[in-house]
Design a protein around this motif. Sequence first.
Motif, short mmCIF file in Angstrom:
data_model
loop_
_atom_site.label_atom_id
_atom_site.label_comp_id
_atom_site.label_asym_id
_atom_site.label_seq_id
_atom_site.Cartn_x
_atom_site.Cartn_y
_atom_site.Cartn_z
N LEU A 78 23.47 43.18 31.25
CA LEU A 78 24.55 43.98 30.68
C LEU A 78 25.70 43.09 30.20
O LEU A 78 26.30 43.36 29.16
CB LEU A 78 25.05 44.99 31.71
N GLU A 79 25.97 42.03 30.98
CA GLU A 79 27.05 41.13 30.57
C GLU A 79 26.70 40.46 29.26
O GLU A 79 27.54 40.33 28.36
CB GLU A 79 27.33 40.10 31.67
N ALA A 80 25.44 40.06 29.14
CA ALA A 80 25.00 39.44 27.89
C ALA A 80 25.13 40.41 26.73
O ALA A 80 25.61 40.05 25.65
CB ALA A 80 23.56 38.96 28.03
N LEU A 81 24.76 41.65 26.96
CA LEU A 81 24.87 42.66 25.91
C LEU A 81 26.33 42.86 25.53
O LEU A 81 26.67 43.00 24.35
CB LEU A 81 24.25 43.99 26.36
N GLU A 82 27.19 42.86 26.53
CA GLU A 82 28.62 43.04 26.24
C GLU A 82 29.16 41.92 25.39
O GLU A 82 30.06 42.12 24.57
CB GLU A 82 29.40 43.13 27.56
N ARG A 83 28.62 40.72 25.63
CA ARG A 83 29.08 39.56 24.84
C ARG A 83 28.49 39.60 23.43
O ARG A 83 28.80 38.77 22.60
CB ARG A 83 28.66 38.26 25.53
N GLY A 84 27.63 40.56 23.21
CA GLY A 84 27.04 40.66 21.88
C GLY A 84 25.76 39.87 21.75
O GLY A 84 25.20 39.77 20.65
N LYS B 112 21.71 39.01 22.50
CA LYS B 112 20.51 39.83 22.64
C LYS B 112 19.48 39.02 23.40
O LYS B 112 18.72 38.25 22.80
CB LYS B 112 19.98 40.26 21.27
N PRO B 113 19.46 39.14 24.73
CA PRO B 113 18.50 38.37 25.52
C PRO B 113 17.08 38.72 25.09
O PRO B 113 16.83 39.86 24.63
CB PRO B 113 18.77 38.81 26.95
#
Lengths: 210, 687
Positions: free
Chosen positions: A169-175, A177-178
């Motif tokens: 979720l943190e990665a998604l928030e940073r924009g 795309k894991p």
Amino acid sequence: MSGDSGGIHVDQPESFEFTPENLVRAKALIAKYPEGRQASAVLPLLYLVQEQHDNWVPRVAMDYVGAMLDMAPIRVYEVATFYTMFNLKPVGPYFLQVCTTTPCWLRGSDAVLDACRSKLGIDIDERTADGKFTIVEVECLGGCVNAPILRVNDDNYEDLDGPRTLALLEALERGEKPPRGPTIDRQNSAPVGGPTTLTTLRFDGGGDAA
Amino acid sequence: MPKLTINGTEVEVPPGFTILQACNQAGIEVPHFCFHQRLAIAGNCRMCLVEQEKAPKPVASCAMPVADGMVVHTNSPLAQKARKGVMEFLLINHPLDCPICDQGGECDLQDEAMAYGKDRGRYQEAKRAVREKDFGPLVKATMTRCIHCTRCIRFASDVAGVPDLGGTGRGENMEVGTYVEKALTSELSGNMIDLCPVGALTSKPYAFEARAWELRKTESVDVLDALGTNIRLDVRGQAVMRILPRVNEDVNEEWLSDKGRFAVDGLLKRRLDRPYIRRNGKLVEASWPEALTAVADRFGKLSGDKIAAIAGDLCDVESMLALKELMVSLGSANLDCRQDGAKTPAAPRAGYLFNSTIAGIDKADVVLLIGSNPRQEAPVLNARLRKRYLKGGFRAAQIGPAFDATFPITVLGAGPDVLQALADGAHPWFETLKGAQNPMIILGSGAVARADGLAILELARRLADAAGVVRDDWNGFNVLQRAASRVGGLDIGFVPGAGGRDLEGILDGSSTGAIEAVYLLGADEFDTSRLGSAFVVYQGHHGDKGAARADVVLPGAAYTEKNGTYVNTEGRVQLGRLAVYPPGEAKEDWRVLRALSEQLGRALAYDSLPQLRQHMLSQFPLFAQVDHVVPAPWLPFAAAGTVSAAGFSYPIDTYYMTDPISRASPTMAECVVSFAPNPQSKTGTHG
């Protein structure tokens, strides 16, 4: 959310029309069915609507599809409200679908759900204040081997636990795309930590290929 | 014919029957909610489970076709247990608010729960409740009580042809409704109330008014259109509380139009309950002797050619006959029962009847509507046309402005020129009509009420003859009347006698002074301002246009307050019955006329209704054939003039207000507002 026919979402757009490209696709979908059976195309057309319209189906679009297929509007409403995959109110660009069916639940979907809740401060069927995330609870996503699963839009993130969900979720928030797929050391649905059978299988002619 | 054994008895039924139908035929009752003989089979309530030998589990008898050698037990322990289980599930979410539910006492769920319900529930969790829904001014929805039988959905889509209702959501969240806020836009919506097996859909105007067991029931016929729908009047004290349809396969099956059902509250409003005499320009109360004397003074002193009588749309045959004979005895030939100005002559009979009969619609394969909108003029007949359409192999066309008929209909044109072309065989549709097995022409009552009505009638007949619409075994020439009294009036010849004036003549004569006194028998639907300075007597039950213009008002009885004969549009003689007495000093209409004739010194030759009926039968033997349609011989029509080019128009612009009763009804007034073409939107979402 879908399945709840009690209230129709209040803030509906005034009109809806397929884009020229989607109109071509829609006509192709309708043409798949015999004359007089156009109504069968209602599901794919609603999907097309959802794809074009920020992942949700407004009421005008249901009327539009109904008119296109010569169906009474109520017949389209029935279909759209029956299938939970149709969103009947706006959702965030990150549409989080947490599988809580038995295999995922046994493998810890509660932790995944709790991570989503605590990180985003919203519950199931809610949308964050900034509008970016929506959480829904779904039935089997068809990846039980890699349970538990969180699907973000069209991508499955597998083998999750609480901390990895938070990281995602943190990665998604940073924009960011894991990469989709297992979040642990595992190739697709292969055993964790590498193969346990056929370990000596080689395709280069060496080893003891059976 | 398959033979099967039900509860040990061998039954033989036609192939294609379901087990439930076979049980019904054998006189064995199987409980059910979703099954209804006039609707498509749904099979979703599961209440009709029966045990079928060699079947792995109980079968839903409503959806299971019979097969030869089947052995069925409807009351075995297995079937009983299955139904008890179903009932327990149905009651899980049912509120059990019978004491405050209008369906209480006539509720299928309540009845079946007596047989299959447990005396206590095992369900501890919260019951489901659904949001309140607004289905408009006629149908009250309490959807928390709904058991999802989907009868209303099937009725709306199939019978009424307005697919507004559906089941949205899934599982526990399923709700029956319109999804978007909208009123049910059907002229037959009231029938959903009858169909609903629980209290989910009840009558809004009748809400909390009476209990089923308090009501006295009288069988009668509806007079608010010309179909002669068979009805039941439910009375408490001196008020008709509600009107329900009765089954008559040949007329209305088991449907009733919304006007016939819901205009009932108009019977209590704006009633004329005592005689009035106009004094110094104002109607003031008077006694019967005063009023009758006032009438006799004027009518008795005038010669026959100076007086006239017009009969309205809701009159019974007996009172029209009494008025006719009174006028004849006064030497007047100025009579007309066609207050809409119809030119239909009183002979031949086939020229004003729906000759195919209503049940004949089931046999028709091509229908041509000429200047008729049956959805407004006879909604139940329109439903029959739709039913025929759903069976397949049916084509319909119309001449007149386009309207939503609830079945596909080709618009051939707007005016008589198309009819002319058809009659000349110069229109492509002529061949369609000619090639049909049982073609039908339906001529609207509005089409013959034009100035050139007689020519239109003749033209339609020419088409009928040319296209082979009339054969020895089939008469497809139909006039769709919309006034309950019209056919009866024409049958007794309530039309101008030799040298007499018709409606136009009477009105013209009144404005010029050639007619000095006019007797209106419940006649309101014409331009009363054209009565000029004539002395007007209005005999009727509602203070409407006619009474407003009258110089003397004689209070009569509405159709629920008298025994009377009515003839429907197909020529079927039916009896309306007295359910309550006329209010105040009002009297049955024939009695008023009898009293007046006495006053005039020309006493009519009958002192009681049986005597009057006897007299009527001796003059017109066809009235003896109650509830039968006597086919009318296909005789030549009267010579006609030429047709004008003006397009057809429909006589009814507001379905909910067409007569003194519906105009007085608060419920109908609400309908007019709710169902206006552009009602004020109640919510932000349109619809």
